[in-house]
Design an enzyme around this catalytic site. Structure first.
Site, PDB file in Angstrom:
ATOM      1  N   LEU A  36       3.463   3.578   3.603  1.00 44.29           N
ATOM      2  CA  LEU A  36       4.310   4.123   2.529  1.00 44.29           C
ATOM      3  C   LEU A  36       5.412   5.008   3.093  1.00 44.29           C
ATOM      4  CD1 LEU A  36       4.957   4.614  -0.476  1.00 44.29           C
ATOM      5  CD2 LEU A  36       3.342   6.535  -0.419  1.00 44.29           C
ATOM      6  N   THR A  37       5.033   6.015   3.895  1.00 45.58           N
ATOM      7  CA  THR A  37       5.987   7.014   4.382  1.00 45.58           C
ATOM      8  C   THR A  37       7.019   6.393   5.313  1.00 45.58           C
ATOM      9  OG1 THR A  37       4.316   8.745   4.226  1.00 45.58           O
ATOM     10  CG2 THR A  37       6.210   9.182   5.656  1.00 45.58           C
TER      11      THR A  37
ATOM     12  N   GLY B 165       9.554  11.286   3.718  1.00 44.75           N
ATOM     13  CA  GLY B 165       8.630  12.414   3.583  1.00 44.75           C
ATOM     14  C   GLY B 165       8.074  12.526   2.180  1.00 44.75           C
TER      15      GLY B 165
ATOM     16  N   GLY C 205      -1.378   6.198  -6.841  1.00 45.66           N
ATOM     17  CA  GLY C 205      -2.775   6.102  -7.230  1.00 45.66           C
ATOM     18  C   GLY C 205      -3.690   6.077  -6.021  1.00 45.66           C
TER      19      GLY C 205
ATOM     20  N   LEU D 275      -2.944   7.477  -3.133  1.00 49.80           N
ATOM     21  CA  LEU D 275      -2.891   8.816  -2.547  1.00 49.80           C
ATOM     22  C   LEU D 275      -3.783   9.788  -3.305  1.00 49.80           C
ATOM     23  CD1 LEU D 275       0.910   9.103  -1.688  1.00 49.80           C
ATOM     24  CD2 LEU D 275      -0.994   8.825  -0.088  1.00 49.80           C
TER      25      LEU D 275
ATOM     26  N   GLU E 256       0.056  13.529   2.961  1.00 44.98           N
ATOM     27  CA  GLU E 256      -0.360  13.225   1.593  1.00 44.98           C
ATOM     28  C   GLU E 256      -0.043  14.371   0.632  1.00 44.98           C
ATOM     29  OE1 GLU E 256      -3.903  11.015   0.994  1.00 44.98           O
ATOM     30  OE2 GLU E 256      -4.011  10.420   3.094  1.00 44.98           O
TER      31      GLU E 256
END
Length: 387
Positions: free
Chosen positions: A135-136, A141, A241, A243, A367
């Site tokens: 994702l990141t 960030g 969701g 995370l 996270e």
């Protein structure tokens, strides 16, 4: 009866028999298999891959998922206790299990097709297939919506381009759960490691999570079959969701790190003699350690109630933010204070405090940074989004 120094409110008495059994099993694994090797692994910058089959055999991958997919059908409190005991060993070990369970197996279970569940989940539970979560991005960030990775439809396939950064287990992974912009919103894809154009590059020179693999992922016209697209979610609610599931476990993990540090400080200060008496006999040391015990107790009660809310189906993301913020701050402060109580000895990885302190610099950041979670609570209080 004397109180337990790491459980002043007898939180363990609030656990079910099964929950206590889970905690004891993972605690024994941490004591016998993790602690003897983790200091050297941290020094060497090496993830102890030899532990993966044992972790799988204990049923720690996807422990909350149904048994038909290889999971243990455990409740949320049991999963939290798994995270606590693993992070008592090292944040890198807990991160590995957290990513496999909450960020990779969970989205396949929650957002995938039945064919995808049957294809991937049993092998992931058995540790035969390792996953990572993409994702990141390096520029993003705390703003995942700004991702630049994109996927374009091409007949029955998708063409994926972009990159991801700070990816736990990236170079270990057989599959990556990758989130990308499409013409129909953000969607998730299961990208297999042998897909042409997909590469992972391990990140070195880390001073934190050294016993964990952290990577950058690159996608250069990677052709992904539509059968590998997660069909049951679109938009940011998909990755967010995931995370929320992982952050829940993170609220428990730092409790274990803090307990490890306090345990070490108690033992050391009882044995260390200065000015003809143990350091533990001084008021300053006792006040510091009493405050640590107070904060650990608060964190234990916070996460336990959060777990009960999660099992009842009433947990809200903001409640997870409050616990992640509180418990990570608690643990990093305790690790630093314990390092100080150890004096000069505290700077070496022969002791746990400096290793936990360094690891928690990552845990308090990933996270959702502390600031982001503070702003989530601020939004709940005021109704105003300050992001």
């Amino acid at each position: 009866m004397a109180l337990h120094p790491y459980d002043l409110y007898d939180v363990r008495s609030l656990l079910s028999e099964e929950e206590r059994a889970v905690q004891d099993t993972v605690a024994r694994f941490t004591d016998e298999r993790v602690l003897p090797i983790i200091g050297d692994a941290f020094d060497q910058g090496r993830f102890p891959k030899e532990l993966v089959p044992e972790i799988a055999e204990l049923g720690l991958f996807g422990s909350s998922l149904p048994e038909q997919y290889g999971g243990g059908n455990l409740n949320s409190v049991s999963y939290g206790l798994i995270c606590q005991e693993l992070e008592r060993g090292d944040s890198g070990i807990r991160s590995f299990v957290s990513v496999q369970s909450s960020l990779c197996m969970y989205p396949i279970y929650a957002y995938g097709s039945e064919e995808q569940r049957v294809r991937w989940l049993p092998d992931m539970a058995a540790g035969k297939v390792i996953g990572c979560f993409g994702l990141t991005e390096s520029h993003g960030g705390s703003d995942p919506a700004s991702m630049k990775t994109h996927a374009k439809r091409d007949g029955g396939d998708w063409i994926l381009n972009g990159s991801k950064m700070w990816i736990t287990s990236g170079n270990l992974a057989d599959i990556a759960i990758v989130w990308a912009h499409t013409d129909d919103g953000i969607q998730g894809f299961v990208v297999e490691k042998d897909f042409a154009g997909f590469t992972a590059q391990e990140i070195h020179k880390k001073m934190s999570l050294r016993a964990s693999v952290t990577s950058a992922l690159f996608f250069d016209n990677v052709r992904v079959p539509d059968a590998n697209r997660l069909p049951n979610v679109k938009g940011l609610k998909g990755p967010l969701g995931c995370l929320t599931q992982a952050r829940y476990g993170i609220t428990w993990g730092p409790i274990g790190a803090a307990i490890a540090c306090l345990d070490e400080a108690l033992n050391y200060t009882k044995e260390r003699i200065l000015f003809d008496r143990p350091v533990a006999a001084t008021q300053s040391a006792q006040i510091k350690m009493a405050d640590m015990a107070r904060r650990i107790t608060m964190a234990q009660l916070l996460s336990l109630q959060l777990g009960r809310l999660k099992d009842a189906g009433t947990m809200q993301p903001a409640q997870v933010s409050l616990a992640k913020w509180n418990n990570c701050r608690m643990a990093i402060d305790i690790a630093r204070e314990c390092r100080d109580l150890l004096g000069g000895a505290g700077i070496t990885t022969e002791h746990a405090a400096i290793r936990h302190a360094l690891n928690l610099e990552s845990v308090i950041t990933y996270e959702g940074t502390e600031t982001v979670h503070q702003l989530v609570i601020g939004r709940e209080l005021t109704g105003i989004n300050a992001f």
